[in-house]
Motif scaffolding. Sequence first.
Motif, PDB file in Angstrom:
ATOM      1  N   TYR A  63      72.170  39.476 100.773  1.00  0.00           N
ATOM      2  CA  TYR A  63      72.274  39.298  99.326  1.00  0.00           C
ATOM      3  C   TYR A  63      71.218  40.105  98.582  1.00  0.00           C
ATOM      4  O   TYR A  63      71.485  40.690  97.519  1.00  0.00           O
ATOM      5  CB  TYR A  63      72.171  37.809  98.997  1.00  0.00           C
ATOM      6  CG  TYR A  63      71.338  37.453  97.798  1.00  0.00           C
ATOM      7  CD1 TYR A  63      71.829  37.631  96.505  1.00  0.00           C
ATOM      8  CD2 TYR A  63      70.047  36.938  97.948  1.00  0.00           C
ATOM      9  CE1 TYR A  63      71.063  37.299  95.399  1.00  0.00           C
ATOM     10  CE2 TYR A  63      69.275  36.606  96.854  1.00  0.00           C
ATOM     11  CZ  TYR A  63      69.778  36.791  95.578  1.00  0.00           C
ATOM     12  OH  TYR A  63      69.018  36.466  94.490  1.00  0.00           O
ATOM     13  N   THR A  64      70.007  40.169  99.099  1.00  0.00           N
ATOM     14  CA  THR A  64      68.938  40.882  98.397  1.00  0.00           C
ATOM     15  C   THR A  64      69.239  42.366  98.228  1.00  0.00           C
ATOM     16  O   THR A  64      68.702  43.007  97.320  1.00  0.00           O
ATOM     17  CB  THR A  64      67.586  40.725  99.125  1.00  0.00           C
ATOM     18  OG1 THR A  64      67.708  41.208 100.475  1.00  0.00           O
ATOM     19  CG2 THR A  64      67.139  39.276  99.151  1.00  0.00           C
ATOM     20  N   LEU A  92      60.349  40.996  94.839  1.00  0.00           N
ATOM     21  CA  LEU A  92      59.982  39.626  94.466  1.00  0.00           C
ATOM     22  C   LEU A  92      60.629  38.620  95.402  1.00  0.00           C
ATOM     23  O   LEU A  92      59.967  37.691  95.890  1.00  0.00           O
ATOM     24  CB  LEU A  92      60.420  39.364  93.018  1.00  0.00           C
ATOM     25  CG  LEU A  92      60.248  37.932  92.493  1.00  0.00           C
ATOM     26  CD1 LEU A  92      58.779  37.525  92.510  1.00  0.00           C
ATOM     27  CD2 LEU A  92      60.827  37.825  91.077  1.00  0.00           C
ATOM     28  N   MET A  93      61.911  38.791  95.677  1.00  0.00           N
ATOM     29  CA  MET A  93      62.647  37.869  96.537  1.00  0.00           C
ATOM     30  C   MET A  93      62.064  37.845  97.944  1.00  0.00           C
ATOM     31  O   MET A  93      62.029  36.797  98.597  1.00  0.00           O
ATOM     32  CB  MET A  93      64.125  38.271  96.569  1.00  0.00           C
ATOM     33  CG  MET A  93      65.004  37.370  97.404  1.00  0.00           C
ATOM     34  SD  MET A  93      65.085  35.696  96.741  1.00  0.00           S
ATOM     35  CE  MET A  93      65.834  34.860  98.130  1.00  0.00           C
ATOM     36  N   ASN A  94      61.596  38.972  98.431  1.00  0.00           N
ATOM     37  CA  ASN A  94      61.044  39.047  99.784  1.00  0.00           C
ATOM     38  C   ASN A  94      59.752  38.261  99.944  1.00  0.00           C
ATOM     39  O   ASN A  94      59.296  38.025 101.070  1.00  0.00           O
ATOM     40  CB  ASN A  94      60.823  40.506 100.185  1.00  0.00           C
ATOM     41  CG  ASN A  94      62.122  41.247 100.446  1.00  0.00           C
ATOM     42  OD1 ASN A  94      63.148  40.626 100.733  1.00  0.00           O
ATOM     43  ND2 ASN A  94      62.099  42.567 100.339  1.00  0.00           N
ATOM     44  N   GLY A  95      59.164  37.824  98.842  1.00  0.00           N
ATOM     45  CA  GLY A  95      57.957  37.006  98.913  1.00  0.00           C
ATOM     46  C   GLY A  95      58.236  35.534  99.134  1.00  0.00           C
ATOM     47  O   GLY A  95      57.295  34.745  99.288  1.00  0.00           O
ATOM     48  N   THR A 150      71.781  43.528  97.004  1.00  0.00           N
ATOM     49  CA  THR A 150      72.516  43.696  95.746  1.00  0.00           C
ATOM     50  C   THR A 150      71.598  43.564  94.533  1.00  0.00           C
ATOM     51  O   THR A 150      72.074  43.678  93.397  1.00  0.00           O
ATOM     52  CB  THR A 150      73.661  42.667  95.640  1.00  0.00           C
ATOM     53  OG1 THR A 150      73.120  41.342  95.514  1.00  0.00           O
ATOM     54  CG2 THR A 150      74.564  42.726  96.873  1.00  0.00           C
ATOM     55  N   LEU A 151      70.310  43.312  94.761  1.00  0.00           N
ATOM     56  CA  LEU A 151      69.341  43.218  93.670  1.00  0.00           C
ATOM     57  C   LEU A 151      68.698  44.574  93.432  1.00  0.00           C
ATOM     58  O   LEU A 151      68.709  45.457  94.296  1.00  0.00           O
ATOM     59  CB  LEU A 151      68.255  42.196  94.015  1.00  0.00           C
ATOM     60  CG  LEU A 151      68.700  40.765  94.336  1.00  0.00           C
ATOM     61  CD1 LEU A 151      67.493  39.915  94.721  1.00  0.00           C
ATOM     62  CD2 LEU A 151      69.437  40.144  93.154  1.00  0.00           C
ATOM     63  N   SER A 152      68.105  44.755  92.257  1.00  0.00           N
ATOM     64  CA  SER A 152      67.339  45.967  92.001  1.00  0.00           C
ATOM     65  C   SER A 152      66.083  45.953  92.862  1.00  0.00           C
ATOM     66  O   SER A 152      65.668  44.905  93.381  1.00  0.00           O
ATOM     67  CB  SER A 152      66.970  46.064  90.515  1.00  0.00           C
ATOM     68  OG  SER A 152      66.174  44.952  90.128  1.00  0.00           O
ATOM     69  N   VAL A 153      65.456  47.097  93.034  1.00  0.00           N
ATOM     70  CA  VAL A 153      64.323  47.230  93.965  1.00  0.00           C
ATOM     71  C   VAL A 153      63.190  46.279  93.611  1.00  0.00           C
ATOM     72  O   VAL A 153      62.611  45.626  94.496  1.00  0.00           O
ATOM     73  CB  VAL A 153      63.818  48.688  93.975  1.00  0.00           C
ATOM     74  CG1 VAL A 153      62.539  48.801  94.800  1.00  0.00           C
ATOM     75  CG2 VAL A 153      64.884  49.624  94.519  1.00  0.00           C
ATOM     76  N   ASP A 154      62.843  46.157  92.329  1.00  0.00           N
ATOM     77  CA  ASP A 154      61.725  45.293  91.944  1.00  0.00           C
ATOM     78  C   ASP A 154      62.031  43.824  92.224  1.00  0.00           C
ATOM     79  O   ASP A 154      61.166  43.074  92.697  1.00  0.00           O
ATOM     80  CB  ASP A 154      61.368  45.502  90.473  1.00  0.00           C
ATOM     81  CG  ASP A 154      62.545  45.267  89.530  1.00  0.00           C
ATOM     82  OD1 ASP A 154      63.702  45.443  89.964  1.00  0.00           O
ATOM     83  OD2 ASP A 154      62.313  44.907  88.360  1.00  0.00           O
ATOM     84  N   ARG A 155      63.275  43.400  91.980  1.00  0.00           N
ATOM     85  CA  ARG A 155      63.640  42.007  92.215  1.00  0.00           C
ATOM     86  C   ARG A 155      63.805  41.732  93.708  1.00  0.00           C
ATOM     87  O   ARG A 155      63.549  40.618  94.158  1.00  0.00           O
ATOM     88  CB  ARG A 155      64.910  41.681  91.432  1.00  0.00           C
ATOM     89  CG  ARG A 155      64.649  41.773  89.931  1.00  0.00           C
ATOM     90  CD  ARG A 155      65.890  41.699  89.086  1.00  0.00           C
ATOM     91  NE  ARG A 155      65.543  41.895  87.677  1.00  0.00           N
ATOM     92  CZ  ARG A 155      66.412  41.850  86.677  1.00  0.00           C
ATOM     93  NH1 ARG A 155      67.695  41.604  86.928  1.00  0.00           N
ATOM     94  NH2 ARG A 155      66.015  42.049  85.432  1.00  0.00           N
ATOM     95  N   ARG A 156      64.196  42.740  94.453  1.00  0.00           N
ATOM     96  CA  ARG A 156      64.259  42.592  95.911  1.00  0.00           C
ATOM     97  C   ARG A 156      62.850  42.366  96.463  1.00  0.00           C
ATOM     98  O   ARG A 156      62.639  41.542  97.354  1.00  0.00           O
ATOM     99  CB  ARG A 156      64.876  43.851  96.513  1.00  0.00           C
ATOM    100  CG  ARG A 156      65.327  43.713  97.956  1.00  0.00           C
ATOM    101  CD  ARG A 156      65.891  45.039  98.446  1.00  0.00           C
ATOM    102  NE  ARG A 156      66.821  45.612  97.473  1.00  0.00           N
ATOM    103  CZ  ARG A 156      67.097  46.905  97.380  1.00  0.00           C
ATOM    104  NH1 ARG A 156      66.486  47.776  98.166  1.00  0.00           N
ATOM    105  NH2 ARG A 156      67.957  47.341  96.483  1.00  0.00           N
TER     106      ARG A 156
END
Length: 398
Positions: free
Chosen positions: A196-197, A207-210, A199-205
Motif C-alpha cells: 500500500y505504501t 512518514l508511514m515507514n516510521g 501508492t503514497l507520495s515519497v514524503d508520505r511513504r
Amino acid sequence: MNRSHRFRYGRMPASPFAFFRGAAAVMAGDLAKIPFSGLTCQLSGDAHVSNFGVFASPERQLVFDLDDFDETSPGPWEWDVKRLAASLAVGRYRSAMIRFAEQGHLEVWYAHAGVDEVEILLEEHGDKAKKRRFAQEQAKARARVSLQACRKLTSVVDGRRRIAADPPLLVPLGHLLPDTDRADLELLVQDLLAGYTATLSVDRRHLMNGFQFVDMARKVVGVGSVGTRCWVVLLHGRDENDPLFLQVKEASRSVLADHLPTVASANHSSDGERVVTGQRLMQAVSDIFLGWRTAAGIDGLTRDFYVRQLRDWKGSASVETMDAAGLRLYGALCGWTLARAHARTGDRIAMAAYLDDGKAFDIALAEFAESYADRNEQDYRLLVQAAKSGRTTVRSGL
C-alpha cells in the motif's frame, strides 16, 4: 442472497432514510433509465447528505467535503445531483456551477469549503444558535484523532496494547482466528501495508515507514458498506503514545458499473485504485495516508482494498435532527461542495450552459426529489414487510 446484502438489509429497515442510504444500486438502476445531458464528470456515485462531512486537511485546517467514494466513477453529472436532491432538496448547485464556469482552472482547483466559509454562511443568516452548535461540533471533530481513538478502542493485554473487543462492531483478529499463528497473520498484514505504501507520495511513504504494526480488528461500518470487509489497524511510531489508526476497507465493484460499462473501469488497475483516484479528484484536499492495495486476505482470496486514517478530525452532521432552516443551510453547503467537485473533473462551462440561470432546473429537480422520495418510501415499506414475513433474510443487530 450474499452476506453483505443480509447485513445491509439488517440496517436498512431502521427508517426510510436508512433504506435510501443502502439503496445506491437501486437508484443507479432507476437513473440509468432516464435520459441525461451527455455531459460527464467524476461522480461520487452515492452523494446523499450523510456522505458529506468535516475532516482535517494536511495543513491541519478543518474542511467540509464529500467523504464517501466507494461507488465513485466517471458518469453523468445529473446522477449525483439527483441522489443529493432526493435526500435533501437543494438549489445552490446550479448557481455554484455557473460561478465556477466563470473561473480559471487553478481558481476552481483551489476552491474549498473551510469552516470559516461555513461560519460566514451562518452569520449571513443571523442564526447565532446554529453558529454556537457548529462551534461545538468543530471542537468534537478536532478531538477525533488517533490518540483519542487509542484511549477509546484499546486496552493493555499481557503488557502490550491491543485493540479491545466490542462485538459485533469491533472484533480483534486474535478473537476471529484464535487457533492461527499470530506471526503468520502479522506477516500478511505487513505485506498488505508494504504494498500500500507504494501508492503514497515519497514524503508520505517515508512518514508511514516510521510506524510499526501492533494489532488489527474487523470493523462493521455504514449502511451501504455493511457486510464488506473492513479492518482497523493500530500502529505505533516512537512509542505507544504515538499511535496511528488506519482503516483498511474492501473496495468492491461500483454500483454504477453495470449502467456505465464504457467508463466505470477506465484506467484503473483495481477497484481500490478507482476509489482513491476518484477521492483525490473530487476532494479539495485528501487524507495524507490515502492509498490502495490488492492483496490476499486471510482466506487466501485476492481482494482490492483502500486505506485511510480511521480518525483525523472527522465529523458529520445529524441531518435527521435538523430543523427546516438548518436543512436549507446544510443543503446549500452540500450543493456548493458537489458543484465544486464536478467542476474540477467535468466541462463546467458546458454544464453551466445546460443549467442556464433560470429556475427551470431547480423546479425540475425538486419535482424529481419529491417523486423519488415517495418511491423510496414505497420500497422501504416493501422491505419491512418482506423482512417480517421471512421472504427476505436479514442480519440484524449490527
